[in-house]
Design a protein around this motif. Structure first.
Motif, PDB file in Angstrom:
ATOM      1  N   LYS A 268     -13.147  -1.533  -0.281  1.00  0.00           N
ATOM      2  CA  LYS A 268     -12.247  -0.673  -1.045  1.00  0.00           C
ATOM      3  C   LYS A 268     -10.966  -1.424  -1.417  1.00  0.00           C
ATOM      4  O   LYS A 268     -10.446  -2.226  -0.648  1.00  0.00           O
ATOM      5  N   ILE A 269     -10.460  -1.121  -2.620  1.00  0.00           N
ATOM      6  CA  ILE A 269      -9.190  -1.670  -3.086  1.00  0.00           C
ATOM      7  C   ILE A 269      -8.178  -0.537  -3.073  1.00  0.00           C
ATOM      8  O   ILE A 269      -8.423   0.538  -3.620  1.00  0.00           O
ATOM      9  N   LYS A 270      -7.028  -0.780  -2.447  1.00  0.00           N
ATOM     10  CA  LYS A 270      -6.006   0.258  -2.356  1.00  0.00           C
ATOM     11  C   LYS A 270      -4.716  -0.230  -3.001  1.00  0.00           C
ATOM     12  O   LYS A 270      -4.525  -1.430  -3.244  1.00  0.00           O
ATOM     13  N   VAL A 340      -8.806   1.440  -8.116  1.00  0.00           N
ATOM     14  CA  VAL A 340      -7.786   1.286  -7.080  1.00  0.00           C
ATOM     15  C   VAL A 340      -7.577   2.636  -6.395  1.00  0.00           C
ATOM     16  O   VAL A 340      -7.120   3.608  -7.030  1.00  0.00           O
ATOM     17  N   ASP A 341      -7.930   2.725  -5.124  1.00  0.00           N
ATOM     18  CA  ASP A 341      -7.749   3.961  -4.369  1.00  0.00           C
ATOM     19  C   ASP A 341      -6.280   4.128  -4.015  1.00  0.00           C
ATOM     20  O   ASP A 341      -5.536   3.159  -3.840  1.00  0.00           O
ATOM     21  N   GLN A 373     -11.438  10.823   0.905  1.00  0.00           N
ATOM     22  CA  GLN A 373     -11.346  11.852   1.925  1.00  0.00           C
ATOM     23  C   GLN A 373     -10.310  11.444   2.969  1.00  0.00           C
ATOM     24  O   GLN A 373     -10.255  10.300   3.404  1.00  0.00           O
ATOM     25  N   THR A 374      -9.449  12.397   3.370  1.00  0.00           N
ATOM     26  CA  THR A 374      -8.379  12.097   4.320  1.00  0.00           C
ATOM     27  C   THR A 374      -8.618  12.799   5.651  1.00  0.00           C
ATOM     28  O   THR A 374      -9.428  13.721   5.760  1.00  0.00           O
ATOM     29  N   HIS A 375      -7.856  12.340   6.655  1.00  0.00           N
ATOM     30  CA  HIS A 375      -7.931  12.910   8.006  1.00  0.00           C
ATOM     31  C   HIS A 375      -6.501  13.052   8.507  1.00  0.00           C
ATOM     32  O   HIS A 375      -5.707  12.102   8.425  1.00  0.00           O
ATOM     33  N   PRO A 411     -10.254   7.312   6.458  1.00  0.00           N
ATOM     34  CA  PRO A 411     -11.218   6.597   7.302  1.00  0.00           C
ATOM     35  C   PRO A 411     -11.980   5.501   6.569  1.00  0.00           C
ATOM     36  O   PRO A 411     -12.381   4.504   7.179  1.00  0.00           O
ATOM     37  N   GLU A 412     -12.186   5.646   5.252  1.00  0.00           N
ATOM     38  CA  GLU A 412     -12.989   4.669   4.521  1.00  0.00           C
ATOM     39  C   GLU A 412     -12.240   3.384   4.217  1.00  0.00           C
ATOM     40  O   GLU A 412     -12.867   2.376   3.876  1.00  0.00           O
ATOM     41  N   ALA A 413     -10.919   3.380   4.333  1.00  0.00           N
ATOM     42  CA  ALA A 413     -10.130   2.202   3.957  1.00  0.00           C
ATOM     43  C   ALA A 413      -9.087   1.927   5.035  1.00  0.00           C
ATOM     44  O   ALA A 413      -8.213   2.767   5.281  1.00  0.00           O
ATOM     45  N   ASP A 414      -9.184   0.793   5.653  1.00  0.00           N
ATOM     46  CA  ASP A 414      -8.214   0.413   6.673  1.00  0.00           C
ATOM     47  C   ASP A 414      -6.840   0.226   6.032  1.00  0.00           C
ATOM     48  O   ASP A 414      -6.707  -0.349   4.955  1.00  0.00           O
ATOM     49  N   GLY A 415      -5.821   0.691   6.743  1.00  0.00           N
ATOM     50  CA  GLY A 415      -4.457   0.481   6.281  1.00  0.00           C
ATOM     51  C   GLY A 415      -3.911   1.565   5.391  1.00  0.00           C
ATOM     52  O   GLY A 415      -2.710   1.548   5.070  1.00  0.00           O
TER      53      GLY A 415
END
Length: 630
Positions: A268-270, A340-341, A373-375, A411-415
């Motif tokens: 994933k790209i953030k 870009v997420d 999706q967020t937590h 959860p799908e993207a670290d950081g």
């Protein structure tokens, strides 16, 4: 006349035929060739048979010059053996004859390339005539290891026949042969496709050096082809072969497709990341350049790479990599889609801080807009208290008050993480957190710190007072999330009581702190022993007046103790001196030691004699004291 001439010719013919018949009776046998390495020793054998025996024959050795003439190098008969002078073999030949077998052996040492000649063995018999045999001496030299060198520059498939490389082998004899191979297949000359140009050099030693140059028209398939040379050369009795190392040439060919990809980050790209784009065509023309395009903006790539730093969601979309051949001006392109997420800052509702009455319920939500999706997790004082976007607080108490933190993660993207805080104030009258001990003992003239922690909202007002309503000044005061912490420092001069009074618009609360002053005492005694006629013993004990102990440190206490010990030592010395002079013993064996009277200090002397077991306790005024006052 004609008849006579004919008769003479006939007679000569008969004589000639007789001589030929006699010569043919000497038989000579020799090998066709003798093979030897350069520098070795060669032996040429000549076998003959004659009815005259060895003593009736003449042996001669010749070699054939390049012109075809014969050059004698040796002569032998029954009386002499002669090696001809002035020939290349004068110092290097010997001849051995074996009479029993009719074997004649010519030995040549240190054979060189120039010795590759035809040698003649001539045998002449006295009665049987003359016969000869011939042997060719062949000389061989193993060549040096061959070398290969490839063309360092790249070759385009658009070019005609181009140089591939050269092979060279040196110092061989006879001349070595070079054969070119591509991927284990021999290359044969073909017009306009494959050209092999050999060149031969004769060294001063007579050895051959051979060089071969390969040129050909390359194709795309030749980019992975391996080229090498095979060298074949003759040795005594056979042929040998040796191969060179392999070489590869750079083949330039145009691309037919372009591939573009994201080298990093993987996955994933953030927002905030740096995207590293790479472009590559399936060709490798040096004249090709790459350009990255996105929404009308062009980015020049270096080494087929471009880094787009600190990206946002606006950088999402299609990226086109365009390859341009500057020689042919042909364009090819490839496309990649980048997304870009994002995760927006967390928002808490209702707005912080929130006031709530004791016993009521409170509901808060925490949300963050995201492409994934967020937590959500809620924390208070570093401890997890709830999970999910909604925080529910039931039956609010002062323990409920404080600062809550919601942490939103992907959860799908670290950081990818965002946080927000939420303050809760619980309204109510002050509530003083009762300490474990409100009755305190402290040393006299010391200082004691009294702390009072009060919960309540609005923040209570804290005032410290004494029983006579004197207000004490706060030494420290701090408002916390759930109330107020206040501290006062009090000097302990006697027993005291301090009140912590807290109040707000909802009520008031108070707590009392009782401080008891403690006096610490230290006693020491000095005893003087004397020897009299009655063997009496006098023991004196002196009470040390109590000293006020402060918290300033232990140095003062140690100094006071040392001074007291010195005073006791001086007092004991004085008593002993007076006793020796008889100043302290009357008729009754008792005398006042001091007449001074103090409200605080008492000196007690115990006297014993041989005539009584009674112990008399004397006060400082000489009066008898009851035992209870001891």
């Amino acid at each position: 006349m004609d008849a006579r001439v004919a008769a003479s010719l006939l007679a000569g013919l008969v004589v000639l035929l007789h001589g030929l018949t006699a010569w043919a009776l000497v038989e000579v046998n020799m090998e066709d060739r003798v093979e030897v390495f350069r520098g070795d020793t060669a032996q040429i054998t000549c076998m003959f048979s004659s009815d005259d025996g060895i003593g009736g024959v003449t042996i001669q050795w010749f070699y054939v010059l390049r012109t075809g003439e014969k050059q004698k190098i040796y002569y032998e008969d029954a009386t002499m053996k002669v090696v001809d002078r002035g020939t290349p073999f004068t110092e290097r030949i010997t001849v051995n004859v074996t009479a029993a077998t009719g074997e004649v052996v010519l030995t040549i040492t240190d054979v060189q390339v120039r010795d590759q000649l035809e040698f003649i063995c001539l045998i002449k018999s006295l009665t049987d005539g003359v016969s000869e045999g011939r042997t060719k001496l062949l000389v061989f030299e193993k060549p040096d290891s061959p070398t290969i060198e490839g063309f360092q520059m790249g070759i385009s498939i658009n070019e005609d026949v181009s140089k591939i490389g050269t092979c060279e082998v040196k110092n061989g004899f006879p001349k070595p042969n070079i054969t070119w191979y591509r991927n284990n297949a021999p290359l044969r000359r073909a017009d306009d496709v494959i050209k092999v140009v050999p060149s031969i050099t004769i060294e001063s030693s007579g050895l051959f050096s051979v060089r071969s140059e390969l040129s050909m028209k390359v194709t795309k398939e030749d980019k992975d082809a391996l080229f090498y040379c095979e060298v074949t050369y003759l040795v005594p009795g056979g042929t040998r072969m040796i191969e060179t190392n392999t070489i590869n040439v750079t083949v330039y060919y145009p691309s037919t497709a372009v591939h573009v990809w994201v080298e990093s980050p993987k996955g994933k790209i953030k927002e905030g990341d740096s995207i590293e784009f790479h472009c590559q065509g399936d060709g490798n023309m040096p004249s090709s350049t790459f350009t990255l395009k996105h929404r009308g903006v062009e980015y020049t790539m270096e080494s087929n790479m471009y880094v787009l730093a600190n990206v946002t969601r606006l950088n999402s979309g299609d990226y086109e990599c365009v390859s341009l051949d500057t020689d042919t001006y042909e364009e090819l392109s490839g496309t990649i889609t980048v997304f870009v997420d994002y995760l927006d800052p967390a928002v808490v509702a209702p707005a912080s801080p929130v006031e709530v009455d004791q016993g009521e319920e409170l509901t808060a939500t925490c949300n963050a807009l995201s492409s994934l999706q967020t937590h959500t997790t809620w924390f208070k004082d570093g401890q997890k208290v709830s999970m999910g976007h909604t925080l529910m607080l039931k039956d609010a108490t002062f323990d409920t008050a404080g600062t809550y933190q919601c942490v939103v993660t992907v959860p799908e993207a670290d950081g990818m993480e965002t946080t927000a805080t939420f303050g809760v104030n619980v309204k109510g009258p002050p509530e003083i957190m009762r300490p474990e001990h409100t009755d305190i003992e402290e040393s006299l003239d010391s200082t004691v710190d009294l702390t009072c922690h009060v919960r309540g909202y609005p923040a209570p007002t804290v005032i410290w007072t004494t029983p006579d309503r004197k207000v004490l000044e706060n030494t420290f005061k701090k408002e916390t999330d759930d109330g107020v912490t206040s501290m006062v420092s009090v000097e302990v001069t006697s027993d005291l009581t301090a009140f912590c009074n807290a109040s707000n618009k909802y009520g008031a609360d108070a707590v009392a702190f009782n401080v008891k002053a403690i006096v610490h005492t230290t006693a020491a005694a000095t005893t003087a022993r004397t020897s009299t006629i009655s063997s009496s013993t006098v023991q004196a004990a002196t009470a040390i007046p109590p000293k006020r102990i402060r918290k300033e440190g232990s140095g003062v206490i140690i100094a006071v103790i040392i001074i007291c010990i010195l005073l006791l030592a001086i007092l004991g010395s004085v008593l002993y001196f007076l006793y020796k002079k008889g100043k302290i013993c009357g008729r009754s064996g008792k005398q006042d030691l001091t007449k001074g009277k103090s409200s605080k200090d008492n000196i007690v002397v115990e006297m014993k004699s041989d005539n009584t077991e009674e112990a008399i306790l004397l006060g400082v005024n000489g009066e008898k004291q009851p035992p209870r006052n001891q």
